[in-house]
Design a protein around this motif. Structure first.
Motif, PDB file in Angstrom:
ATOM      1  N   ALA A  13       0.827  -1.208   0.000  1.00 35.40           N
ATOM      2  CA  ALA A  13       0.000   0.000   0.000  1.00 35.40           C
ATOM      3  C   ALA A  13       0.862   1.259   0.000  1.00 35.40           C
ATOM      4  CB  ALA A  13      -0.939  -0.007   1.201  1.00 35.40           C
ATOM      5  N   VAL A  14       1.889   1.257   0.851  1.00 37.50           N
ATOM      6  CA  VAL A  14       2.777   2.433   0.918  1.00 37.50           C
ATOM      7  C   VAL A  14       3.546   2.589  -0.386  1.00 37.50           C
ATOM      8  CG1 VAL A  14       4.755   3.444   2.104  1.00 37.50           C
ATOM      9  CG2 VAL A  14       2.958   2.303   3.422  1.00 37.50           C
ATOM     10  N   TRP A  15       4.041   1.486  -0.923  1.00 32.60           N
ATOM     11  CA  TRP A  15       4.798   1.532  -2.185  1.00 32.60           C
ATOM     12  C   TRP A  15       3.932   2.028  -3.337  1.00 32.60           C
ATOM     13  CZ3 TRP A  15       3.796  -1.620  -6.541  1.00 32.60           C
ATOM     14  CH2 TRP A  15       4.734  -1.521  -7.567  1.00 32.60           C
ATOM     15  N   LYS A  16       2.667   1.623  -3.332  1.00 31.58           N
ATOM     16  CA  LYS A  16       1.757   2.005  -4.409  1.00 31.58           C
ATOM     17  C   LYS A  16       1.521   3.507  -4.433  1.00 31.58           C
ATOM     18  CE  LYS A  16      -0.966   0.355  -7.705  1.00 31.58           C
ATOM     19  NZ  LYS A  16      -0.435  -0.440  -8.826  1.00 31.58           N
ATOM     20  N   HIS A  17       1.457   4.117  -3.260  1.00 30.75           N
ATOM     21  CA  HIS A  17       1.117   5.538  -3.188  1.00 30.75           C
ATOM     22  C   HIS A  17       2.325   6.433  -2.951  1.00 30.75           C
ATOM     23  CE1 HIS A  17      -2.761   3.540  -2.277  1.00 30.75           C
ATOM     24  NE2 HIS A  17      -3.275   4.557  -2.963  1.00 30.75           N
ATOM     25  N   CYS A  18       3.383   5.886  -2.370  1.00 30.78           N
ATOM     26  CA  CYS A  18       4.560   6.709  -2.061  1.00 30.78           C
ATOM     27  C   CYS A  18       5.844   5.953  -2.372  1.00 30.78           C
ATOM     28  CB  CYS A  18       4.551   7.141  -0.599  1.00 30.78           C
ATOM     29  SG  CYS A  18       3.114   8.081  -0.095  1.00 30.78           S
ATOM     30  N   PRO A  19       6.108   5.656  -3.633  1.00 31.62           N
ATOM     31  CA  PRO A  19       7.357   4.961  -3.971  1.00 31.62           C
ATOM     32  C   PRO A  19       8.563   5.869  -3.755  1.00 31.62           C
ATOM     33  CG  PRO A  19       6.237   5.668  -5.951  1.00 31.62           C
ATOM     34  CD  PRO A  19       5.307   5.997  -4.814  1.00 31.62           C
ATOM     35  N   GLY A  20       9.735   5.290  -3.773  1.00 35.42           N
ATOM     36  CA  GLY A  20      10.953   6.079  -3.606  1.00 35.42           C
ATOM     37  C   GLY A  20      11.365   6.200  -2.159  1.00 35.42           C
ATOM     38  N   GLU A  21      12.095   7.245  -1.839  1.00 38.69           N
ATOM     39  CA  GLU A  21      12.663   7.419  -0.507  1.00 38.69           C
ATOM     40  C   GLU A  21      11.607   7.580   0.570  1.00 38.69           C
ATOM     41  OE1 GLU A  21      15.840   7.183   0.445  1.00 38.69           O
ATOM     42  OE2 GLU A  21      16.216   6.524  -1.605  1.00 38.69           O
ATOM     43  N   ARG A  22      10.443   8.109   0.237  1.00 40.92           N
ATOM     44  CA  ARG A  22       9.401   8.320   1.246  1.00 40.92           C
ATOM     45  C   ARG A  22       8.815   6.990   1.743  1.00 40.92           C
ATOM     46  NH1 ARG A  22       4.819  11.897  -0.890  1.00 40.92           N
ATOM     47  NH2 ARG A  22       4.159  11.654   1.289  1.00 40.92           N
ATOM     48  N   LEU A  23       9.032   5.928   0.986  1.00 39.65           N
ATOM     49  CA  LEU A  23       8.445   4.644   1.346  1.00 39.65           C
ATOM     50  C   LEU A  23       8.902   4.167   2.715  1.00 39.65           C
ATOM     51  CD1 LEU A  23       7.962   1.522  -0.818  1.00 39.65           C
ATOM     52  CD2 LEU A  23       9.369   1.299   1.220  1.00 39.65           C
ATOM     53  N   TYR A  24      10.200   4.256   2.989  1.00 39.79           N
ATOM     54  CA  TYR A  24      10.765   3.645   4.192  1.00 39.79           C
ATOM     55  C   TYR A  24      10.242   4.261   5.487  1.00 39.79           C
ATOM     56  CZ  TYR A  24      13.801   1.600   0.688  1.00 39.79           C
ATOM     57  OH  TYR A  24      14.273   0.930  -0.413  1.00 39.79           O
ATOM     58  N   PRO A  25      10.268   5.608   5.636  1.00 36.28           N
ATOM     59  CA  PRO A  25       9.744   6.163   6.894  1.00 36.28           C
ATOM     60  C   PRO A  25       8.236   5.967   7.052  1.00 36.28           C
ATOM     61  CG  PRO A  25      10.340   7.927   5.368  1.00 36.28           C
ATOM     62  CD  PRO A  25      10.887   6.663   4.803  1.00 36.28           C
ATOM     63  N   LEU A  26       7.479   6.025   5.973  1.00 32.94           N
ATOM     64  CA  LEU A  26       6.038   5.832   6.073  1.00 32.94           C
ATOM     65  C   LEU A  26       5.702   4.390   6.448  1.00 32.94           C
ATOM     66  CD1 LEU A  26       4.721   7.935   3.035  1.00 32.94           C
ATOM     67  CD2 LEU A  26       4.408   8.418   5.470  1.00 32.94           C
ATOM     68  N   TYR A  27       6.404   3.470   5.832  1.00 35.28           N
ATOM     69  CA  TYR A  27       6.197   2.059   6.140  1.00 35.28           C
ATOM     70  C   TYR A  27       6.557   1.776   7.592  1.00 35.28           C
ATOM     71  CZ  TYR A  27       6.671  -3.043   5.712  1.00 35.28           C
ATOM     72  OH  TYR A  27       6.541  -4.405   5.876  1.00 35.28           O
ATOM     73  N   ARG A  28       7.672   2.339   8.042  1.00 34.70           N
ATOM     74  CA  ARG A  28       8.100   2.175   9.437  1.00 34.70           C
ATOM     75  C   ARG A  28       7.078   2.762  10.400  1.00 34.70           C
ATOM     76  NH1 ARG A  28      12.304   6.292  10.286  1.00 34.70           N
ATOM     77  NH2 ARG A  28      10.375   7.518  10.454  1.00 34.70           N
ATOM     78  N   ASP A  29       6.605   3.982  10.121  1.00 36.20           N
ATOM     79  CA  ASP A  29       5.676   4.654  11.030  1.00 36.20           C
ATOM     80  C   ASP A  29       4.348   3.914  11.126  1.00 36.20           C
ATOM     81  OD1 ASP A  29       7.629   6.520  11.411  1.00 36.20           O
ATOM     82  OD2 ASP A  29       6.744   8.042  10.109  1.00 36.20           O
ATOM     83  N   PHE A  30       3.880   3.363  10.012  1.00 37.90           N
ATOM     84  CA  PHE A  30       2.638   2.602  10.066  1.00 37.90           C
ATOM     85  C   PHE A  30       2.816   1.361  10.939  1.00 37.90           C
ATOM     86  CE2 PHE A  30      -0.442  -0.532   8.404  1.00 37.90           C
ATOM     87  CZ  PHE A  30      -1.611   0.195   8.628  1.00 37.90           C
ATOM     88  N   GLY A  31       3.983   0.752  10.865  1.00 39.15           N
ATOM     89  CA  GLY A  31       4.264  -0.399  11.710  1.00 39.15           C
ATOM     90  C   GLY A  31       4.258  -0.037  13.183  1.00 39.15           C
ATOM     91  N   TRP A  32       4.835   1.127  13.517  1.00 38.54           N
ATOM     92  CA  TRP A  32       4.846   1.542  14.914  1.00 38.54           C
ATOM     93  C   TRP A  32       3.448   1.865  15.413  1.00 38.54           C
ATOM     94  CZ3 TRP A  32       8.428  -0.127  17.656  1.00 38.54           C
ATOM     95  CH2 TRP A  32       9.763  -0.131  17.265  1.00 38.54           C
ATOM     96  N   ILE A  33       2.571   2.322  14.517  1.00 37.80           N
ATOM     97  CA  ILE A  33       1.171   2.545  14.902  1.00 37.80           C
ATOM     98  C   ILE A  33       0.522   1.220  15.309  1.00 37.80           C
ATOM     99  CG2 ILE A  33      -1.120   3.182  14.011  1.00 37.80           C
ATOM    100  CD1 ILE A  33       0.277   5.338  12.329  1.00 37.80           C
ATOM    101  N   LEU A  34       0.807   0.162  14.542  1.00 33.43           N
ATOM    102  CA  LEU A  34       0.271  -1.155  14.883  1.00 33.43           C
ATOM    103  C   LEU A  34       0.820  -1.638  16.224  1.00 33.43           C
ATOM    104  CD1 LEU A  34       0.487  -2.930  11.396  1.00 33.43           C
ATOM    105  CD2 LEU A  34      -1.557  -2.001  12.518  1.00 33.43           C
ATOM    106  N   VAL A  35       2.117  -1.428  16.442  1.00 36.67           N
ATOM    107  CA  VAL A  35       2.714  -1.811  17.729  1.00 36.67           C
ATOM    108  C   VAL A  35       2.058  -1.014  18.861  1.00 36.67           C
ATOM    109  CG1 VAL A  35       4.823  -1.785  19.114  1.00 36.67           C
ATOM    110  CG2 VAL A  35       4.919  -2.512  16.727  1.00 36.67           C
ATOM    111  N   GLY A  36       1.856   0.286  18.619  1.00 34.50           N
ATOM    112  CA  GLY A  36       1.215   1.132  19.627  1.00 34.50           C
ATOM    113  C   GLY A  36      -0.188   0.653  19.968  1.00 34.50           C
TER     114      GLY A  36
END
Length: 269
Positions: A103-126
């Motif tokens: 989902a993140v790659w589809k909408h935000c490819p490139g360098e923005r992918l990594y921090p967005l993907y990471r932050d969504f994961g931390w939301i799940l952990v939270g």
């Protein structure tokens, strides 16, 4: 025995009755894991995502999700179902991780992918931590675990540190050896001092044969050493992303169970 009876006896019943793994489901899950690694590697190649430090850092919250969910299941905060215990729970976490990445790659490819993907994961952990906090009454914290865990961990990791100073193969893969000795330490402490039992077939047999859970260190070392030898020496001409992804999988197979064990012990599971 029909197909349904076979599946129920070797795959469903061990989960319902908390019997641990058996040779049949162990082989089946190992095959599934191998196929999944190859498929995920191909998916990452098509998405042009390199398996590097950026990807590893972004994946950390998803690696934490599995052991956190499993430990919360074992202490009764989450319901015990096929989807909340291993291996089903890890399939669920993997599905979340893959779907989130796509989902993140589809909408935000490139360098923005990594921090967005990471932050969504931390939301799940939270979210899981929030569920844990509001159910703390169900948790019997046992800080005495550290009395055994910390000395055993220091000794075992010091052993890896000494080996890494002498052998390049260990030094080049020290994070994997450190991680799997961390996993071995949680198993050793849980079984040797706290009354837990081993779920995996080979490890269970070795512990019974040697009479001590300390044999887990030997098992980890003797399995890991030839694996990294093959990856670094025999497969050095292969795609580095494939080698890195296999090593990432090996890391997860050590960190995930080790962290699950430690959390269960600490929460009185």
């Amino acid at each position: 025995m029909g197909l349904y009876e076979f599946f129920y006896e070797y795959f469903v019943l061990p989960i319902k009755e908390n019997q641990g793994y058996n040779p049949v489901n162990t082989i089946a899950y190992a095959i599934i894991l191998g196929i999944a690694v190859l498929l995920l590697y191909r998916m990452l190649k098509r998405m042009e995502i390199k398996v590097d430090d950026r990807f590893f850092r972004a994946l950390i919250p998803y690696i934490i999700l599995g052991p956190l969910m499993r430990s919360m299941t074992d202490v009764g905060i989450l319901p015990r179902t096929y989807l909340t215990v291993s291996p089903g729970g890890y399939f669920v976490i993997a599905a979340f991780a893959i779907a989130s990445l796509f989902a993140v790659w589809k909408h935000c490819p490139g360098e923005r992918l990594y921090p967005l993907y990471r932050d969504f994961g931390w939301i799940l952990v939270g979210g899981l931590l929030f569920v844990l906090v509001i159910n703390l009454d169900n948790v019997s914290f046992n800080p005495a675990v550290f009395r055994y865990f910390i000395p055993a961990l220091l000794v075992s990791e010091a052993f890896i540190w000494l080996l890494s100073r002498k052998f390049a193969l260990v030094s080049d893969n020290s994070i994997l050896f450190y991680t799997h000795f961390y996993d071995a330490t949680t198993t050793f402490v849980g079984i040797q001092f706290l009354g837990f039992w081993e779920q995996h077939v080979l490890a269970r047999w070795l512990i019974d044969a040697f009479g001590t859970a300390a044999v887990m260190y030997l098992e980890k070392f003797l399995i890991l050493l030839p694996v990294v030898w093959i990856l670094d020496r025999e497969m050095k001409e292969e795609d580095p992303d494939l080698i890195n992804f296999v090593k990432l999988t090996i890391f997860i197979l050590g960190f995930g169970p080790g962290t699950r064990n430690l959390l269960i012990m600490l929460m009185g599971g």
